[in-house]
Scaffold this motif. Sequence first.
Motif, short mmCIF file in Angstrom:
data_model
loop_
_atom_site.label_atom_id
_atom_site.label_comp_id
_atom_site.label_asym_id
_atom_site.label_seq_id
_atom_site.Cartn_x
_atom_site.Cartn_y
_atom_site.Cartn_z
N VAL A 188 0.88 -1.09 -0.03
CA VAL A 188 0.09 0.10 -0.12
C VAL A 188 1.13 1.32 0.25
CG1 VAL A 188 -1.75 1.12 1.58
CG2 VAL A 188 -1.96 -1.09 1.08
N ALA A 189 1.96 1.10 0.77
CA ALA A 189 2.95 2.51 0.95
C ALA A 189 3.44 2.55 -0.47
CB ALA A 189 3.96 2.06 2.11
N ILE A 190 3.99 1.47 -1.20
CA ILE A 190 4.56 1.55 -2.35
C ILE A 190 3.60 2.21 -3.60
CG2 ILE A 190 5.43 0.09 -4.34
CD1 ILE A 190 6.74 -1.57 -2.28
N ALA A 191 2.41 1.75 -3.23
CA ALA A 191 1.47 2.48 -4.45
C ALA A 191 1.10 3.70 -4.17
CB ALA A 191 -0.11 1.58 -4.22
N HIS A 192 1.28 4.11 -2.85
CA HIS A 192 1.17 5.56 -2.65
C HIS A 192 2.45 6.32 -3.05
CE1 HIS A 192 -0.33 9.10 -0.41
NE2 HIS A 192 1.11 9.24 0.36
N TYR A 193 3.61 5.74 -3.09
CA TYR A 193 4.81 6.55 -3.66
C TYR A 193 4.62 6.52 -5.26
CZ TYR A 193 6.93 4.41 0.60
OH TYR A 193 7.19 4.32 1.93
N VAL A 194 3.91 5.65 -5.67
CA VAL A 194 3.63 5.75 -7.34
C VAL A 194 2.77 6.90 -7.61
CG1 VAL A 194 2.55 4.48 -9.33
CG2 VAL A 194 4.34 3.22 -7.48
N GLU A 195 1.60 6.85 -6.61
CA GLU A 195 0.74 7.98 -6.88
C GLU A 195 1.19 9.41 -6.67
OE1 GLU A 195 -3.87 9.37 -5.29
OE2 GLU A 195 -2.79 7.79 -4.44
N LEU A 196 2.10 9.59 -5.46
CA LEU A 196 2.62 10.91 -5.22
C LEU A 196 3.58 11.22 -6.30
CD1 LEU A 196 3.82 10.87 -1.69
CD2 LEU A 196 1.84 12.13 -2.48
N LEU A 234 7.38 9.26 3.83
CA LEU A 234 6.63 9.49 2.32
C LEU A 234 5.34 8.90 2.30
CD1 LEU A 234 9.84 8.88 0.20
CD2 LEU A 234 8.59 11.04 0.56
N ALA A 235 5.22 7.70 3.03
CA ALA A 235 3.84 6.89 3.10
C ALA A 235 2.71 7.78 3.58
CB ALA A 235 4.10 5.54 3.75
N ARG A 236 3.12 8.72 4.57
CA ARG A 236 2.17 9.66 5.19
C ARG A 236 1.89 10.99 4.34
NH1 ARG A 236 4.22 8.33 11.27
NH2 ARG A 236 3.46 6.46 11.58
N ALA A 237 2.78 11.19 3.32
CA ALA A 237 2.80 12.45 2.86
C ALA A 237 1.68 12.77 1.80
CB ALA A 237 4.15 12.69 2.16
N ALA A 238 1.18 13.97 1.90
CA ALA A 238 0.20 14.43 0.86
C ALA A 238 0.86 14.82 -0.42
CB ALA A 238 -0.72 15.54 1.38
N VAL A 239 1.84 15.38 -0.57
CA VAL A 239 2.76 15.70 -1.61
C VAL A 239 4.12 15.18 -1.25
CG1 VAL A 239 1.27 17.73 -2.27
CG2 VAL A 239 3.33 18.14 -0.73
N TRP A 240 4.89 15.05 -2.66
CA TRP A 240 6.21 14.48 -2.27
C TRP A 240 7.26 15.81 -1.77
CZ3 TRP A 240 7.34 9.42 -3.63
CH2 TRP A 240 8.72 9.15 -3.39
N PRO A 241 7.68 15.66 -0.78
CA PRO A 241 8.79 16.47 -0.25
C PRO A 241 9.72 16.85 -0.95
CG PRO A 241 8.21 14.65 1.36
CD PRO A 241 7.86 14.44 0.11
N THR A 242 10.36 18.07 -1.13
CA THR A 242 11.58 18.50 -1.79
C THR A 242 12.48 19.20 -1.17
OG1 THR A 242 10.46 20.29 -2.87
CG2 THR A 242 10.28 18.48 -4.14
N ASP A 243 13.67 19.14 -1.29
CA ASP A 243 14.77 20.21 -0.66
C ASP A 243 14.69 20.08 0.62
OD1 ASP A 243 13.82 22.66 -3.11
OD2 ASP A 243 15.52 21.13 -3.41
#
Length: 243
Positions: free
Chosen positions: A172-180, A229-238
């Motif tokens: 489920v977390a991996i699928a979330h990374y794909v979506e993000l 990252l599994a809990r993130a709403a957007v991909w963090p940067t910097d």
Amino acid sequence: MSVKAGKHARELLLKEYRGVLSTHSKAMPGFPFGSVVPYCLDADGYPLILISRIAQHTHNLKQDGKCSLLVGERGAEDVQAVGRLTLLAEARPVQDGALIEAAAQRYYRYFPESRGYHQAHDFDFWRLEPVRWRYIGGFGAIHWLDQVALSNPFAGDSELSMLEHMNSDHSVAIAHYVELASLPSQAPAEMVGVDSEGFHLRIAQGVHWLAFPTSCNSPLEVRQALVTLARAAVWPTDGQPSA
């Protein structure tokens, strides 16, 4: 500037998984010979390739190991406005039994279809040992670099343990990374590599590298980054946390 350029160059090398290998032609002396090869990075961060003993580029490398690998950003509309990296290298066959096993274990994860033709036909692993790098990050951003490759502190049992855990227990977390990351979702993603700066997902026959918000120096730091990252709403940067 060279440190930043080196990081960008390494990220490009990690994000892509195929390039143009140029060798010195044996059949046509004096002419370069280009061919397309898939690659992944070994424990030292060097490109690892699997090539047939009867291939023209293999004959060329056996005569002269000096070569280059050109890597460019996939899908670019204007190839002169995006990053590209040329690695000048000495190609050397992987000959030690333990190193061959480690190379096979890593390469098969990235390119599982290679297992069949490697075992059934005369293919060998070679690695491209860097001599110098030429990185172009776009118009005017041109650099000669002596250091781009970074060794993977997790290569081996540590990486395997993390991959098995994520793929078995955290789909489920991996699928979330794909979506993000807005990656293709036509097939389930599998985590196939972890390094200090990010991780690789294989989706169907495509390979994608995603960066951690900050570098990770231990399995615990990797775990913390993946949980974030599994809990993130957007991909963090910097280095900034997600919203």
